[in-house]
Every structure is written in C-alpha cells, then in structure tokens.
Design an enzyme around this catalytic site. Structure first.
Site, PDB file in Angstrom:
ATOM      1  N   HIS A 234     -42.396 -10.588 -31.690  1.00  0.00           N
ATOM      2  CA  HIS A 234     -41.996  -9.686 -32.770  1.00  0.00           C
ATOM      3  C   HIS A 234     -42.126  -8.251 -32.305  1.00  0.00           C
ATOM      4  O   HIS A 234     -42.890  -7.932 -31.384  1.00  0.00           O
ATOM      5  CB  HIS A 234     -42.838  -9.921 -34.027  1.00  0.00           C
ATOM      6  CG  HIS A 234     -44.225  -9.351 -33.948  1.00  0.00           C
ATOM      7  ND1 HIS A 234     -44.546  -8.087 -34.385  1.00  0.00           N
ATOM      8  CD2 HIS A 234     -45.381  -9.883 -33.470  1.00  0.00           C
ATOM      9  CE1 HIS A 234     -45.832  -7.859 -34.189  1.00  0.00           C
ATOM     10  NE2 HIS A 234     -46.368  -8.935 -33.631  1.00  0.00           N
ATOM     11  N   CYS A 235     -41.336  -7.353 -32.924  1.00  0.00           N
ATOM     12  CA  CYS A 235     -41.484  -5.930 -32.688  1.00  0.00           C
ATOM     13  C   CYS A 235     -42.016  -5.308 -33.966  1.00  0.00           C
ATOM     14  O   CYS A 235     -42.645  -5.988 -34.773  1.00  0.00           O
ATOM     15  CB  CYS A 235     -40.165  -5.294 -32.253  1.00  0.00           C
ATOM     16  SG  CYS A 235     -38.809  -5.521 -33.431  1.00  0.00           S
ATOM     17  N   SER A 236     -41.755  -4.042 -34.206  1.00  0.00           N
ATOM     18  CA  SER A 236     -42.359  -3.368 -35.354  1.00  0.00           C
ATOM     19  C   SER A 236     -41.789  -3.834 -36.683  1.00  0.00           C
ATOM     20  O   SER A 236     -42.446  -3.694 -37.717  1.00  0.00           O
ATOM     21  CB  SER A 236     -42.175  -1.856 -35.224  1.00  0.00           C
ATOM     22  OG  SER A 236     -40.811  -1.543 -35.006  1.00  0.00           O
ATOM     23  N   THR A 237     -40.589  -4.396 -36.684  1.00  0.00           N
ATOM     24  CA  THR A 237     -40.000  -4.832 -37.955  1.00  0.00           C
ATOM     25  C   THR A 237     -39.316  -6.197 -37.878  1.00  0.00           C
ATOM     26  O   THR A 237     -38.914  -6.726 -38.914  1.00  0.00           O
ATOM     27  CB  THR A 237     -38.943  -3.818 -38.438  1.00  0.00           C
ATOM     28  OG1 THR A 237     -37.941  -3.671 -37.425  1.00  0.00           O
ATOM     29  CG2 THR A 237     -39.565  -2.471 -38.742  1.00  0.00           C
ATOM     30  N   ARG A 238     -39.164  -6.772 -36.691  1.00  0.00           N
ATOM     31  CA  ARG A 238     -38.329  -7.963 -36.543  1.00  0.00           C
ATOM     32  C   ARG A 238     -39.067  -9.120 -35.879  1.00  0.00           C
ATOM     33  O   ARG A 238     -39.858  -8.927 -34.961  1.00  0.00           O
ATOM     34  CB  ARG A 238     -37.093  -7.648 -35.691  1.00  0.00           C
ATOM     35  CG  ARG A 238     -36.287  -6.466 -36.159  1.00  0.00           C
ATOM     36  CD  ARG A 238     -35.161  -6.175 -35.192  1.00  0.00           C
ATOM     37  NE  ARG A 238     -34.482  -4.941 -35.553  1.00  0.00           N
ATOM     38  CZ  ARG A 238     -33.165  -4.757 -35.522  1.00  0.00           C
ATOM     39  NH1 ARG A 238     -32.386  -5.724 -35.124  1.00  0.00           N
ATOM     40  NH2 ARG A 238     -32.642  -3.612 -35.875  1.00  0.00           N
TER      41      ARG A 238
END
Length: 632
Positions: free
Chosen positions: A25-29
């Site tokens: 995951h990244c900051s939103t996804r």
C-alpha cells in the site's frame, strides 16, 4: 468504517486469496498484483462504502481508500497469503505492446520504490530540519550532536543501494539477503577506495570502470534483476546436500563481477542519462516544464503513475542534491486540489458532501490528494479544471524562480521544510508557490462554479409508486458518493453499451449507459421527472429526473427511418412523469419484420456531470422496477 469487513469484501471482489500475488500500500491506495486482473469486479469494488475508486494501471490493481488505507491494508494482510501454494500457476502471456511494456516498467518501479519511501522521506525531512537548526543558530555544525544527526539523515541516501537491493529482491522474487550482499560489495570501504583511486582497476584482466555507487539507484536494480536469473540457474545445477552454500556461492561468483564490470557502469550511465534528459528538457523549455507537469499531475496521480518518477527524483537528489520538476509540480498541484476541495465545502449546499469536501481539502493541503481528486473533483469535473488552473499559475512562478526540493516527501503544509536550503529565498519561494496555488484554485472554483449535488439524494425506489408495488426501498449511500438509480424502462435482455451495433452509442459519443433488447413493446418511466424532448419520429424520448439525471431512451437502431410508424407516444414535452408510467408503446414484431434492430440504448446524456456511471451488467434480463444504471 468497518475496516475488516471492507478488506474482506475487497479480497472477494478481486478474485479471492488465490488470485493475489502481492499486496502493498501507499499513502492512499492498496496496490495488488493479481494473477488474473480480469477476475476483479471493478464496478462492485468502486461501489463499496469506504472505497473512493479503483483502477488497473501500471501492472497493479489499485484500490483507492484514502486516509484509512493503512487500517484496511492491515486487515487485508491478515487474510491474504501471498506465499507460493505449491500449485504451478500458469504464467501470464507477456504483452510486448508499448502499453504493455510501459505497464510492466511502471509496476516494477512502484514495487521497488514504494517500500523504501518511509525511510527516504524521514531522512529527507530530518536533513531539512537539521539545516533549519543550523541556519537559525540553534545548533553548530561543529558539535557532535550535529554530526550524529547528520549521519542519521544521510544514511538512507548513502546506503540507498542496500535498501533498493532488498526491495528489488522482493519484486524479482529472489533471495533478499544475497541481494543485499551485492549492495554491500558496491559500498564496501575497500571497494570505494579502489574504484576512487587514480590507478586503473581490473578483475582477471578485464577493466573495471571507476564508479562510486553511494546514493546510486539503477546499478543495484539491474544487478538484482540479473541475479534473479542466475539464482534459478544455480539452484538447478547445485546438488541437494551442498545447495545451502554452493547455490549462493555460484550466484556471488557470477553476479558480482558482471555487476562491477558491466551492469554497474551501465546503470550509472542510464541513471545519469535520465537526469540529463530532464535537465535538457528544462533547459530547452524552461519554466514551461513545471507548468505542464503541475497541470497534468492530477491525471498522472489518477492512474497511479506518479511512482514512475521515483528514479528521476532520487537521481536528482543524489546529484546535484535537489529536484526542480516533479516535487515542485506536486506542491503546486497538491495545494490546488486541497484548496479547491475546501472551496467546494464552503459552496455546496449538501451537508454530507460539505463534510466530505472539507476532509478531502485538509488532506490535500497536507499532501494527500486522492480523497480530493476522486471524492470531489472527478465527481464535479469543473472543479478539476479550476485546480489545474491554480496549479498551472503556481507552477509558472515556481519554474521562473527555479524552486528546489531537497527531500522526497509528498509536498504539503507539514512537509514545507523539504524546501529549506542555505539559500533563504528558496523556502520563501515555496511558500509563495503554495499560496498562489491555493488562492487561484479557491477563487477559480467560485468563478467557474460547479453543478451542486442534490441536498437530499433519495433514490426513486423510495417513491410511493414503488412502495405500493411492494418493491424494496433503495437507500442512498452513506459513503462519499451520492447514488442515483435509473430503473429499466423496458423488459428484455440486458446488453453493455459497447455491444450495440451503432458506433454513436457503442463508443459512448452521446454518453454512458446500458442497452436492452426488448421482449415487450412498452417503455415505462425509469424515475420521477419531466419529459424534456419527444422526437417527431416518436422512436426516441428525452427525460430529466428530479435529481438532474438527463436520460435518452432510443427505441431501436436507425428506427428514425420509420418516421413514427409503429410507435405511439403517450406523453407530451414538459409533462411531469412518475416512475412506472407508460411513455411509449411500439409494435415490436412489426419493427423487426421491417428489418430493424430493436436494441434500445438507455443513455445518461449528461454523463460528464457525474463521477461514475455504473451499468448493471451482471443481470441477464431486466424489466420495469429493476435497477439498470447507478449514477454516482
């Protein structure tokens, strides 16, 4: 939001545990690599409460969650087993088209760089804060405290090849600890001294280029990629009893010399070349490059392709020590989208949407733009244009003053120290850029305006007519999207619009929607609203719901040539209609006998006013009172 329930739903809708190769995951996804992306039910995933959007891009299936992505990821990680099951999976067919190659490249870059971002971001911010402390006189560069903090801030960059070795090994599915060994070889003090000396270096008579690998990016990635193939070869030829040491020994003896003689220098040339190309473009076009990048950044982020720029950013931060394009454009774009969402929160009359826009706006000005992009601007459309204007104007200023970023962090209010340098004006320029972007975007939203959401988004399923029929009531979404239901106006077989044998409809030139092959010659009102247009040839009718959905029902293809024959329209233009009311009767058999295709497109003609038009493609047949299209 029930994070565990949402994670369970996402896992089921992407095809279950067996269809998931990797999960990060990244900051939103959520970023998933799926064995068979076609198994993912994208429209159903998008409709989940707590999901902002979903897109299959760059070789990854990305589910946009927003600020709660970490919680959903933690729950999903407990459910997903990405380890090999022992079953031999069929290897997907390679796609060598330009799009396929780019998607593969983007997937590799995102998979390698995303895991190391926290270390790089923290180090960059510490470096900026340390500089601030020395500039303001709070700390002396001669103190031991400064030296310790300086080492702490430089370590992630200096030993970047080791960090990348580990993440690359995970991406290329090879032994991460042996991969780290190659990073260590490149950064060993004796190797640095040997390659940095004045005398030529050779290995078994073969010249070795004098390359310094500290802070480098591409050499170790190429090395680990090469290692992934050599490891398979070594595994195949190593006997079982001695495999534990013979296999890695073969890998080291083959990969290390090739890395130092060929792949390392090649990687340095490639990395330098990428940076030189960017500098060349900026030199030729100047400030215009920042303007273009700032304007296009929402579209780049929308498809999750901003990760592709990591090698360029890291190469620039390594030399000359700052970055003047991507991170600067992100600052202009992030502030514009955040401020634009805040403007929407002030202007909208819908209480729920006001809260959504306010939350998304705050996230945006702090550097996380997906909630604003997916939850607000793509939904309203016009506000996205306003944000692009704000970002472009700010990018113009930033490009002219040559604003520099010194840390790989998502630009926003909290991360402004990333622009601190010994040149005191740089941080001032960054603040001005931020203010220009926010003010212009905020004003542009007010000037350009937008079609506000309906304050009370109640679907037509709750009308007295439906309740009298004993149909279930469909409640509006409690998530960030207001759902409007368009019910089927005819009885018959459901078809996706793309299968209609008329390009004007199949290519969605008139709008998005669905189609029905009618089994009964009657058209009923799909919602409460108004008759906007009755075509003179009676084969087509335009409607507008009380919620503002504009709908075209076109009975048959090329049936305009019948000049009204076999059609009987029961309503007039301007007439108020109720859901379920008979609008048109037509002689189905006579039209078919005349040689006409009776496929009836049902088109949302103002599709551009909405975030998403979802057709109920899972249903084989439909009829009046059954949901056909969901408008978000």
């Amino acid at each position: 939001m029930n994070h565990k329930q949402l994670a369970q739903s996402i896992m089921e809708l992407v095809g279950g545990n067996d269809n998931i190769n990797t999960l990060i995951h990244c900051s939103t996804r959520l970023r998933l690599t799926l064995k068979n992306p076609d198994m993912a039910k994208t429209q159903e995933i998008k409709s989940l409460d707590g999901v902002i959007g979903a897109v299959n891009s760059g070789g990854q299936y990305q589910v946009i969650i927003g600020n709660d992505v970490t919680y959903v990821y933690n729950e999903l990680a407990k459910m997903v087993d990405t380890q090999p099951s022992g079953e031999v999976q069929e290897k997907p067919k390679a796609d060598y088209s330009p799009k396929g190659l780019f998607n593969t490249f983007a997937s590799v870059i995102a998979g390698i760089f995303q895991p190391i971002i926290p270390a790089i971001a923290a180090s960059g911010m510490l470096k900026a804060l340390l500089l601030l402390a020395t500039v303001t006189g709070l700390m002396s560069k001669e103190s031991q405290t400064y030296t310790v903090l300086s080492v702490m801030s430089d370590a992630a960059f200096y030993f970047l090849p080791i960090l990348l070795a580990f993440s690359s090994a995970n991406k290329f599915k090879t032994n991460p600890f042996v991969a780290v060994l190659f990073g260590g070889i490149m950064l060993h003090p004796n190797m640095i001294g040997l390659l940095g000396g004045e005398d030529p270096v050779s290995f078994i008579g073969i010249p070795v280029a004098s390359v310094q690998y500290a802070t480098s990016v591409v050499p170790i990635i190429l090395t680990v990629w090469f290692m992934s193939y050599i490891e398979k070869f070594a595994d195949k030829i190593s006997p079982g009893p001695v495999k534990i040491f013979l296999k890695p020994l073969i890998v080291i003896l083959i990969v290390a010399p090739v890395a130092l003689i060929v792949l390392g220098p090649l990687g340095m040339y490639l990395g330098t070349g990428m940076s030189n190309v960017i500098y060349w473009i900026q030199d030729k076009i100047g400030w215009l490059t920042v303007v273009i990048m700032a304007v296009l950044m929402p579209l780049i982020v929308m498809f999750g392709m901003h990760k592709v720029f990591y090698p360029i950013i890291f190469a620039a931060l390594a030399s000359p020590g700052y970055e003047t394009l991507v991170l600067v454009a992100m600052l202009a774009s992030n502030m514009a989208q955040g401020a634009g969402a805040l403007a929407v929160s002030f202007k909208t009359k819908d209480t729920k949407f006001k809260q959504v826009a306010l939350s998304a706006g705050i996230s945006g000005v702090f550097g996380i733009t997906e909630p604003a992009l997916y939850g607000v601007h793509l939904r309203l459309k016009k506000t996205l244009i306003a944000c692009m204007i704000g970002a472009g104007v700010a990018g113009l200023f930033a490009g002219i003053v040559n604003l520099k970023a010194y840390a790989a962090v998502g630009p926003g209010i909290a991360s402004m120290p990333m622009f601190i340098s010994e040149d005191h004006m740089n941080i001032i320029y960054a603040i001005i850029t931020m203010l220009i972007s926010a003010i212009v975007a905020f004003v542009a939203v007010y000037v350009i305006g937008f079609q506000d959401v309906v304050p009370t988004a109640v679907s037509m399923a709750g009308s007295p007519t439906n309740k009298a029929r004993g149909e279930s009531e469909i409640q509006p979404s409690t998530g960030i999207k207001s759902k409007k239901i368009v019910f089927a106006p005819l009885e018959g077989k459901v078809l996706p619009l793309r299968e209609v044998k008329d390009e004007a409809f199949s290519q969605e030139a008139m709008g998005q929607g669905m189609a029905i092959q009618p089994s009964v010659g009657k058209v009923f009102a799909p919602f409460d609203g108004t008759v906007e247009t009755v075509f003179r040839t009676k084969h087509s009718i335009g409607l507008r719901s009380v919620e503002g959905v504009e709908l075209l029902i076109h009975v048959g293809l090329d049936t305009v040539k019948l000049k009204g024959q076999h059609f009987d329209v029961k309503v007039n233009e301007g007439e108020q209609i109720s859901h379920g009311q008979l609008l048109i009767e037509f002689d189905l058999e006579a039209i078919q006998a005349a040689g006409y295709d009776t496929t009836t497109p049902v088109i949302v003609t103002n599709s551009s006013d909405y975030l998403e038009i979802l057709g109920n493609e899972t249903a084989a047949t439909t009829g009046p009172g059954k949901p056909l299209i969901t408008v978000l």
